[in-house]
Scaffold this active site. Structure first.
Site, PDB file in Angstrom:
ATOM      1  N   GLU A   1       2.403   8.137 -14.089  1.00  0.00           N
ATOM      2  CA  GLU A   1       2.259   7.834 -12.654  1.00  0.00           C
ATOM      3  C   GLU A   1       0.983   7.128 -12.444  1.00  0.00           C
ATOM      4  OE1 GLU A   1       5.155  11.470 -11.992  1.00  0.00           O
ATOM      5  OE2 GLU A   1       3.296  11.244 -13.156  1.00  0.00           O
ATOM      6  N   THR A   2       0.879   6.100 -11.526  1.00  0.00           N
ATOM      7  CA  THR A   2       0.026   5.646 -10.862  1.00  0.00           C
ATOM      8  C   THR A   2      -0.102   5.798  -9.303  1.00  0.00           C
ATOM      9  OG1 THR A   2       0.071   3.882 -12.494  1.00  0.00           O
ATOM     10  CG2 THR A   2      -1.013   3.372 -10.334  1.00  0.00           C
TER      11      THR A   2
END
Length: 271
Positions: free
Chosen positions: A47-48
Site C-alpha cells: 500500500e501507499t
C-alpha cells in the site's frame, strides 16, 4: 513537473527491512485517482498512503492505494504516514486522519511507539470453499468467519507452526473464490510474548501476501479477545519479514493498535 515528497517506511517493526513497507506521499495539491494508482504501481509496495496537507487543517485526509485498487483503510500505511508527520514536526503528539469512509483516525505518539485508534468490526460464520483450502495447503480448519467491512475471510487453524509454513498456490487461490478481498489465516501463538499469530493473503486486491496487516486487526482483535477473555493482546504476523503490534479493545466500538515504524527512504517523486 510536480515534485511530491515521498517516503518508504517499514511499519510494525523496530528494525529496518522488517515489518511491512508502505509508501507515503505528502500531497499539497490534489492529484487524480488514476495518478495515485499509477504512483502505487510504480512504488510496488502493498500500500501507499496519500496524505493531503493543507495549512490550518484539524483533520488530515488520507487515502490508500494498493498496486491494484484503492483500499478504504490500511493500518500499516496509517502508521507509516503518522511516523513521517511526527518526525517532520517534533512538536506534535496527536494527529487526526480522516479516510474516504469519513472515519476519524486519531493517532498519538507515545515515546518510540505510535498508538492508532481504529474501529472494531465483527465477523459472521462463513464456509470456506474446499478449493481455497487446497490452494492454501490447509488440511483442517478450526473455524471460518467473514468480515463484511473489509470483505476478508478469516480461517483459524490449530497450529501456528503450520501457519508459518504455508506456501499457497496463488493462482489457484485467486480462482477458488471471487467474492473476497483477501483471506486471513490465524492461530494461537506458541511464543511466550504473543497471544496469537496471523498471515494475510490478498492476490485478489493487492500483493500475494501482506507482510504485516494492521487493518485485519479491526476484526481479529475482537475475534481473539472473545476467545481468550482479554482486552489487551500482543499479535505476531509470521510472514517472511515478520512484524508485531499490541492491540487493545477500548469499548464496543473502538480499539487501539500500538506499534513502531522505521523510515528507510526519503525522496521526491516527479510527475
Amino acid at each position: 513537473m510536480t515534485g511530491i515528497e515521498t517516503y518508504i517506511v517499514d511499519s510494525f517493526t523496530d528494525e529496518p527491512f522488517k515489518g511491512n513497507p508502505a509508501g507515503v506521499c505528502l500531497i499539497k495539491r490534489a492529484i487524480s485517482d488514476e495518478k495515485m494508482l499509477s504512483i502505487a504501481q510504480e512504488l510496488g509496495l502493498s500500500e501507499t498512503a496519500f496524505v493531503h496537507l493543507q495549512s490550518g487543517q484539524e483533520k488530515i485526509p488520507i487515502r490508500y492505494f494498493s498496486p491494484k485498487m484503492e483500499i478504504p483503510l490500511c493500518g500499516h500505511a496509517t502508521l507509516a504516514a503518522a511516523k513521517v508527520l511526527f518526525q517532520n514536526d517534533l512538536g506534535i503528539t496527536k494527529i487526526h486522519f480522516v479516510n474516504t469512509q469519513d472515519l476519524d483516525l486519531t493517532i498519538r505518539k507515545d515515546g518510540a511507539f505510535i498508538i492508532m485508534e481504529f474501529p472494531i468490526y465483527g465477523t459472521e460464520p462463513r464456509t470456506a470453499p474446499e478449493a481455497l483450502l487446497v490452494a492454501l495447503g490447509i488440511d483442517e480448519i478450526k473455524n471460518s468467519a467473514y468480515n463484511e467491512e473489509t470483505k476478508i475471510l478469516l480461517l483459524e487453524i490449530n497450529d501456528c507452526k503450520v501457519l508459518q509454513g504455508l506456501q499457497p498456490d496463488f493462482e489457484k487461490l485467486k480462482r477458488s473464490i471471487d467474492s473476497i478481498n483477501g483471506v486471513l489465516v490465524t492461530a494461537l501463538s506458541d511464543k511466550p510474548d504473543y497471544d496469537f499469530e496471523s498471515r494475510y493473503f490478498w492476490p485478489w486486491s493487492g500483493t500475494n501476501e501482506d507482510p504485516v496487516t494492521g487493518g485485519t486487526h479491526t476484526f481479529l482483535a475482537k475475534y481473539w479477545g472473545d476467545r481468550l477473555g482479554k482486552r489487551k493482546m500482543n499479535s505476531f504476523q509470521c510472514s517472511e519479514r515478520t512484524g508485531f503490534m499490541e492491540v487493545e479493545l477500548i469499548d464496543q466500538h473502538k480499539m487501539t493498535i500500538k506499534g513502531k515504524a522505521q523510515i528507510v527512504l526519503k525522496g521526491e517523486l516527479t510527475i
